[in-house]
Scaffold this active site. Structure first.
Site, PDB file in Angstrom:
ATOM      1  N   SER A   8      45.727   1.397  17.276  1.00 36.07           N
ATOM      2  CA  SER A   8      45.067   2.526  16.611  1.00 36.07           C
ATOM      3  C   SER A   8      45.532   3.831  17.245  1.00 36.07           C
ATOM      4  O   SER A   8      45.270   4.108  18.423  1.00 36.07           O
ATOM      5  CB  SER A   8      43.546   2.394  16.744  1.00 36.07           C
ATOM      6  OG  SER A   8      42.959   3.580  16.264  1.00 36.07           O
ATOM      7  N   ASP A  35      43.265   6.226  11.687  1.00 40.88           N
ATOM      8  CA  ASP A  35      41.856   6.505  11.400  1.00 40.88           C
ATOM      9  C   ASP A  35      41.662   7.930  10.902  1.00 40.88           C
ATOM     10  O   ASP A  35      41.893   8.886  11.639  1.00 40.88           O
ATOM     11  CB  ASP A  35      41.028   6.313  12.679  1.00 40.88           C
ATOM     12  CG  ASP A  35      40.971   4.856  13.099  1.00 40.88           C
ATOM     13  OD1 ASP A  35      40.503   4.034  12.303  1.00 40.88           O
ATOM     14  OD2 ASP A  35      41.409   4.552  14.225  1.00 40.88           O
ATOM     15  N   MET A  37      38.900  10.585   9.679  1.00 38.67           N
ATOM     16  CA  MET A  37      37.444  10.828   9.714  1.00 38.67           C
ATOM     17  C   MET A  37      37.142  12.233   9.201  1.00 38.67           C
ATOM     18  O   MET A  37      37.870  13.172   9.537  1.00 38.67           O
ATOM     19  CB  MET A  37      36.944  10.716  11.153  1.00 38.67           C
ATOM     20  CG  MET A  37      37.292   9.413  11.828  1.00 38.67           C
ATOM     21  SD  MET A  37      36.736   9.446  13.539  1.00 38.67           S
ATOM     22  CE  MET A  37      37.390   7.874  14.108  1.00 38.67           C
ATOM     23  N   HIS A  66      42.789   3.758   7.563  1.00 40.95           N
ATOM     24  CA  HIS A  66      41.355   3.458   7.535  1.00 40.95           C
ATOM     25  C   HIS A  66      40.608   4.764   7.264  1.00 40.95           C
ATOM     26  O   HIS A  66      40.516   5.620   8.137  1.00 40.95           O
ATOM     27  CB  HIS A  66      40.971   2.856   8.902  1.00 40.95           C
ATOM     28  CG  HIS A  66      39.514   2.591   9.077  1.00 40.95           C
ATOM     29  ND1 HIS A  66      38.967   2.307  10.318  1.00 40.95           N
ATOM     30  CD2 HIS A  66      38.474   2.551   8.205  1.00 40.95           C
ATOM     31  CE1 HIS A  66      37.666   2.105  10.185  1.00 40.95           C
ATOM     32  NE2 HIS A  66      37.338   2.261   8.915  1.00 40.95           N
ATOM     33  N   MET A  68      37.487   6.895   6.892  1.00 42.23           N
ATOM     34  CA  MET A  68      36.053   7.011   7.175  1.00 42.23           C
ATOM     35  C   MET A  68      35.610   8.336   6.583  1.00 42.23           C
ATOM     36  O   MET A  68      35.309   9.296   7.292  1.00 42.23           O
ATOM     37  CB  MET A  68      35.826   6.947   8.690  1.00 42.23           C
ATOM     38  CG  MET A  68      35.921   5.536   9.240  1.00 42.23           C
ATOM     39  SD  MET A  68      36.311   5.490  10.994  1.00 42.23           S
ATOM     40  CE  MET A  68      38.084   5.581  10.889  1.00 42.23           C
ATOM     41  N   MET A 137      34.044  -3.793  10.987  1.00 39.48           N
ATOM     42  CA  MET A 137      33.858  -2.868  12.104  1.00 39.48           C
ATOM     43  C   MET A 137      33.064  -3.565  13.209  1.00 39.48           C
ATOM     44  O   MET A 137      31.938  -4.007  12.991  1.00 39.48           O
ATOM     45  CB  MET A 137      33.106  -1.606  11.654  1.00 39.48           C
ATOM     46  CG  MET A 137      33.901  -0.691  10.726  1.00 39.48           C
ATOM     47  SD  MET A 137      35.540  -0.221  11.340  1.00 39.48           S
ATOM     48  CE  MET A 137      35.131   0.570  12.900  1.00 39.48           C
ATOM     49  N   PHE A 143      34.376   6.708  16.693  1.00 38.57           N
ATOM     50  CA  PHE A 143      34.953   6.967  18.006  1.00 38.57           C
ATOM     51  C   PHE A 143      35.701   5.752  18.536  1.00 38.57           C
ATOM     52  O   PHE A 143      35.295   4.621  18.271  1.00 38.57           O
ATOM     53  CB  PHE A 143      33.843   7.333  19.010  1.00 38.57           C
ATOM     54  CG  PHE A 143      33.032   8.521  18.577  1.00 38.57           C
ATOM     55  CD1 PHE A 143      33.446   9.818  18.900  1.00 38.57           C
ATOM     56  CD2 PHE A 143      31.880   8.356  17.813  1.00 38.57           C
ATOM     57  CE1 PHE A 143      32.703  10.921  18.465  1.00 38.57           C
ATOM     58  CE2 PHE A 143      31.137   9.453  17.381  1.00 38.57           C
ATOM     59  CZ  PHE A 143      31.551  10.737  17.708  1.00 38.57           C
ATOM     60  N   ASP A 175      38.076  -4.258  13.915  1.00 35.19           N
ATOM     61  CA  ASP A 175      38.343  -2.902  14.393  1.00 35.19           C
ATOM     62  C   ASP A 175      37.234  -2.403  15.308  1.00 35.19           C
ATOM     63  O   ASP A 175      36.104  -2.180  14.864  1.00 35.19           O
ATOM     64  CB  ASP A 175      38.494  -1.984  13.166  1.00 35.19           C
ATOM     65  CG  ASP A 175      38.939  -0.578  13.540  1.00 35.19           C
ATOM     66  OD1 ASP A 175      39.278  -0.343  14.704  1.00 35.19           O
ATOM     67  OD2 ASP A 175      38.939   0.280  12.627  1.00 35.19           O
ATOM     68  N   GLY A 177      36.758  -1.980  19.914  1.00 36.35           N
ATOM     69  CA  GLY A 177      36.473  -2.700  21.158  1.00 36.35           C
ATOM     70  C   GLY A 177      37.253  -3.984  21.356  1.00 36.35           C
ATOM     71  O   GLY A 177      36.838  -4.855  22.126  1.00 36.35           O
ATOM     72  N   GLY A 197      42.827   0.209  20.045  1.00 35.12           N
ATOM     73  CA  GLY A 197      43.132   1.597  20.397  1.00 35.12           C
ATOM     74  C   GLY A 197      43.204   1.775  21.892  1.00 35.12           C
ATOM     75  O   GLY A 197      44.277   1.713  22.508  1.00 35.12           O
ATOM     76  N   SER A 198      42.032   1.951  22.516  1.00 34.66           N
ATOM     77  CA  SER A 198      41.980   2.210  23.955  1.00 34.66           C
ATOM     78  C   SER A 198      42.679   1.134  24.774  1.00 34.66           C
ATOM     79  O   SER A 198      43.379   1.442  25.739  1.00 34.66           O
ATOM     80  CB  SER A 198      40.527   2.279  24.423  1.00 34.66           C
ATOM     81  OG  SER A 198      39.798   3.085  23.551  1.00 34.66           O
TER      82      SER A 198
HETATM   83  C1  DX5 Z   1      36.681   3.620  15.171  1.00 34.91           C
HETATM   84  C2  DX5 Z   1      38.059   3.410  14.632  1.00 34.91           C
HETATM   85  C3  DX5 Z   1      38.877   2.468  15.420  1.00 34.91           C
HETATM   86  C4  DX5 Z   1      39.147   2.919  16.834  1.00 34.91           C
HETATM   87  C5  DX5 Z   1      39.329   1.686  17.665  1.00 34.91           C
HETATM   88  O1  DX5 Z   1      35.938   4.355  14.275  1.00 34.91           O
HETATM   89  O2  DX5 Z   1      38.007   2.912  13.312  1.00 34.91           O
HETATM   90  O3  DX5 Z   1      40.094   2.148  14.759  1.00 34.91           O
HETATM   91  O4  DX5 Z   1      40.274   3.739  16.938  1.00 34.91           O
HETATM   92  O5  DX5 Z   1      39.444   2.081  18.982  1.00 34.91           O
HETATM   93  P1  DX5 Z   1      39.087   1.119  20.205  1.00 34.91           P
HETATM   94  O6  DX5 Z   1      40.063  -0.023  20.138  1.00 34.91           O
HETATM   95  O7  DX5 Z   1      39.279   2.014  21.387  1.00 34.91           O
HETATM   96  O8  DX5 Z   1      37.673   0.662  20.023  1.00 34.91           O
HETATM   97 ZN    ZN Z   2      39.876   2.100  12.368  1.00 33.34          ZN
END
Ligand code: DX5
Ligand code: ZN
Length: 219
Positions: A8, A35, A37, A66, A68, A137, A143, A175, A177, A197-198
């Site tokens: 991500s 992402d 948003m 994605h 949002m 999700m 975030f 998607d 954590g 992502g992280s």
């Molecule tokens: C959250 C996003 C995710 C996010 C995942 O709203 O849709 O795609 O970037 O990031 P991590 O892997 O850090 O949870």
């Molecule tokens: Zn996402």
């Protein structure tokens, strides 16, 4: 079927975006997860069209967008023009989901539906054959860097059953954590695509981290 990894870009270093995109290009990752948003559907604003346009100029893999955002129908054509291969809208943001899915496909993209942690997967049963990808999700959207919600395993198993019962070809994406700690269990529950992502971008060796995740998912 090979299990896929989708880093991500939300967790990338935006001051070094090209470097981070090249890292994903050179890695074992399969898709770019992007992402978008709007600060209304979710309490955060990420980035918009000009940034996606720049990402697309360098990204050499499938672009998985994605959304949002509220009222995503307004921008389906725009995202097709910006290079999205997969366009995912939120179940909670679509009054006429079936129509939205057809509109996405009419623009030549694959159609995805994301569901929030409180949304029951059974709500997708009547449109499951129209959905190319369900994004479950595993955090509340908005975030990066949040902790994984354990109920996701159950939802994934339930959704897999609906897909099999209906002979659908829908892929399941998880998607939020995702780490090396839950990847295997998610795949065992029925996941096809893991967004991370992280876990990828905060790693000191992101390319190796992608490789590691891909190996765990396919072991
Ligand atoms: C959250 C996003 C995710 C996010 C995942 O709203 O849709 O795609 O970037 O990031 P991590 O892997 O850090 O949870
Ligand atoms: Zn996402």
């Amino acid at each position: 079927m090979e299990k896929l990894i989708a880093p991500s870009i939300l967790a990338a270093d935006f001051a070094n975006l090209q470097r981070d995109i090249e890292m994903v290009n050179e890695s074992d990752a399969d898709w770019f997860h992007i992402d978008i948003m709007d600060g209304v559907f979710v309490p955060n604003i990420s980035f918009g069209m000009p940034v996606l346009e720049a990402i697309n100029r360098h990204a050499g893999k499938v672009i998985d967008v994605h959304l949002m955002i509220v009222d995503p129908d307004r921008y389906i054509k725009t995202f097709a023009e910006l290079g999205a291969d997969i366009l995912t809208v939120h179940y909670e943001a679509c009054t006429h989901l079936h129509r939205t899915l057809q509109a996405i496909k009419a623009e030549g993209m694959r159609a995805g539906v994301a569901i929030n942690p409180h949304t029951n997967v059974a709500l997708l049963e009547d449109v499951i054959n129209d959905i190319d990808l369900v994004c479950i999700m595993s955090v509340n959207p908005g975030f990066g860097g949040q902790s994984f919600i354990e109920n996701t395993y159950k939802k994934t198993r339930q959704l897999k059953e609906i897909i099999l019962d209906n002979n659908a070809a829908t892929q399941i994406e998880i998607d939020g954590g995702v780490t090396d700690k839950n990847a295997k269990q998610l795949v065992e529950a029925g996941a096809d695509v893991l967004v991370a992502g992280s876990f990828v971008f905060k790693s000191a060796t992101p390319k190796e981290t992608v490789k590691e995740l891909k190996e765990i998912a396919n072991s």
